[in-house]
Design an enzyme around this catalytic site. Sequence first.
Site, mmCIF file in Angstrom:
data_model
loop_
_atom_site.group_PDB
_atom_site.id
_atom_site.type_symbol
_atom_site.label_atom_id
_atom_site.label_comp_id
_atom_site.label_asym_id
_atom_site.label_seq_id
_atom_site.Cartn_x
_atom_site.Cartn_y
_atom_site.Cartn_z
ATOM 1 N N LYS A 166 1.659 -3.465 6.625
ATOM 2 C CA LYS A 166 2.023 -3.755 5.227
ATOM 3 C C LYS A 166 3.542 -3.669 5.058
ATOM 4 C CE LYS A 166 -1.926 -4.638 3.258
ATOM 5 N NZ LYS A 166 -2.287 -5.633 2.259
ATOM 6 N N TYR A 198 -2.159 0.295 9.912
ATOM 7 C CA TYR A 198 -2.385 -0.461 8.673
ATOM 8 C C TYR A 198 -1.125 -0.431 7.795
ATOM 9 C CZ TYR A 198 -3.816 -1.198 3.855
ATOM 10 O OH TYR A 198 -3.864 -1.622 2.550
ATOM 11 N N SER A 202 0.816 -1.209 0.000
ATOM 12 C CA SER A 202 0.000 0.000 0.000
ATOM 13 C C SER A 202 0.853 1.264 0.000
ATOM 14 C CB SER A 202 -0.854 -0.010 1.270
ATOM 15 O OG SER A 202 -1.498 1.229 1.427
HETATM 16 N N1 UFG Z 1 -13.382 11.274 1.882
HETATM 17 C C1 UFG Z 1 -14.344 12.245 2.073
HETATM 18 N N2 UFG Z 1 -15.609 11.842 2.402
HETATM 19 C C2 UFG Z 1 -15.957 10.528 2.536
HETATM 20 C C3 UFG Z 1 -14.952 9.552 2.330
HETATM 21 C C4 UFG Z 1 -13.670 9.955 2.020
HETATM 22 O O1 UFG Z 1 -14.085 13.438 1.969
HETATM 23 O O2 UFG Z 1 -17.126 10.253 2.858
HETATM 24 C C5 UFG Z 1 -12.030 11.723 1.520
HETATM 25 C C6 UFG Z 1 -10.962 11.274 2.516
HETATM 26 O O3 UFG Z 1 -10.933 12.111 3.634
HETATM 27 C C7 UFG Z 1 -9.723 11.364 1.623
HETATM 28 C C8 UFG Z 1 -10.250 10.961 0.230
HETATM 29 O O4 UFG Z 1 -11.664 11.131 0.299
HETATM 30 O O5 UFG Z 1 -9.295 12.694 1.579
HETATM 31 C C9 UFG Z 1 -9.946 9.536 -0.136
HETATM 32 O O6 UFG Z 1 -10.377 8.705 0.922
HETATM 33 P P1 UFG Z 1 -10.544 7.124 0.793
HETATM 34 O O7 UFG Z 1 -11.058 6.630 2.105
HETATM 35 O O8 UFG Z 1 -11.339 6.815 -0.431
HETATM 36 O O9 UFG Z 1 -9.064 6.594 0.516
HETATM 37 P P2 UFG Z 1 -7.720 6.815 1.379
HETATM 38 O O10 UFG Z 1 -6.843 7.708 0.546
HETATM 39 O O11 UFG Z 1 -7.979 7.216 2.760
HETATM 40 O O12 UFG Z 1 -7.175 5.321 1.490
HETATM 41 C C10 UFG Z 1 -6.721 4.580 0.396
HETATM 42 C C11 UFG Z 1 -6.966 3.096 0.621
HETATM 43 C C12 UFG Z 1 -6.182 2.589 1.789
HETATM 44 C C13 UFG Z 1 -4.735 2.934 1.601
HETATM 45 C C14 UFG Z 1 -4.572 4.410 1.351
HETATM 46 C C15 UFG Z 1 -3.149 4.740 1.035
HETATM 47 O O13 UFG Z 1 -8.337 2.876 0.843
HETATM 48 O O14 UFG Z 1 -6.327 1.183 1.908
HETATM 49 O O15 UFG Z 1 -5.355 4.797 0.227
HETATM 50 O O16 UFG Z 1 -2.829 5.897 1.727
HETATM 51 F F1 UFG Z 1 -4.016 2.611 2.689
#
Ligand code: UFG
Length: 328
Positions: free
Chosen positions: A145, A141, A117
Amino acid sequence: MNLLVLGGAGYIGSHFVKLSIELEHSVIVVDNLLTGHKESLPKQAKFYEGDIRDRDFLNKVFKDNTIDACIHFAASSLVGESMKDPIKYFDNNVNGTIVLLEMMAKYDVKKIVFSSSAATYGSHEKMPITEDYETNPTNPYGETKLFMEKMMKWADKAYDIKYVSLRYFNVAGASSDSSIGEDHFPETHLIPIVLQVPLEKREYITIFGNDYLTFDGTCIRDYIHVEDLVDAHIKALKYLEEGNSSEIFNLGTETGFSNLQIVETSRKVTGHKLPMKIGSRRLGDPDKLVATYKKAEKILGWKPTKNIEDIISSAWSFHKKHPNGYKE
Ligand code: UFG
């Protein structure tokens, strides 16, 4: 090849299984179905329900099958949950991988492709991230990894198990025939949550924070289509088949999109107004995560083929066809 896919009934695992069957590999899937869905598997895949931490169970799978390579997707993968319950992550992710590597050594299986990741990197100022950036995870997490990668490094030295570790950035989208896609409960990922608004499952989308150090104040992420992602696993297997050494690759597209741009593109794709509110920041979100994929391009001959509209359109087609996920 005879492939053992750990976590093959999950979102990414099931897309890999689908492609492997299409390419006429023989596929054995192991999944505990805690987050995976048996309905996502093609009937040609041989399925074992069980947990990879269960030595007797995994021993039986290795004993009963001829395995040429393992593809390891089985892990807990929610950053937020890992902050609240780190031990769950060390138990499931690290312990599971210990048992898997033990069986690989015992049964002389010498190749593994591993789901790593972007979370292994932690926060960095300068984008895009290359594979030689310092790894300094900001959550349990990512730490698990990274630890799993390190275990593989030593398993290579001691037992000659060759690995390819693929560091995924933000995986999204669904299969082109809309038969399989993302079905998590609870859903936490941005694109499927945004699409719940036009699906009338939520009234509006809340964007977590607009005071980040980015051009519009919202977080920037590098989205990769799940079909592009699983294609890289097939190329990684070929690389290992050719007798090459263990390697780590980023899988991203070198293009970042802000959360507001994702909402805007989703409006365009779905034709829905998609009401939006700005909420407070979510704990642990870095401002910006964008990968370079040059190493994978050079060594594996891989590059992404789908853009952000393809990603959101394919996810939208899947969710329209399966509004309640695999439940129907
Ligand atoms: N977000 C919102 N509203 C929501 C959901 C998410 O604004 O309802 C934002 C989050 O705050 C973030 C962006 O959308 O800024 C992306 O969020 P995600 O949860 O879709 O993805 P992440 O970047 O947090 O996480 C992903 C993978 C993880 C991995 C990570 C690597 O899901 O498994 O990338 O940093 F670890």
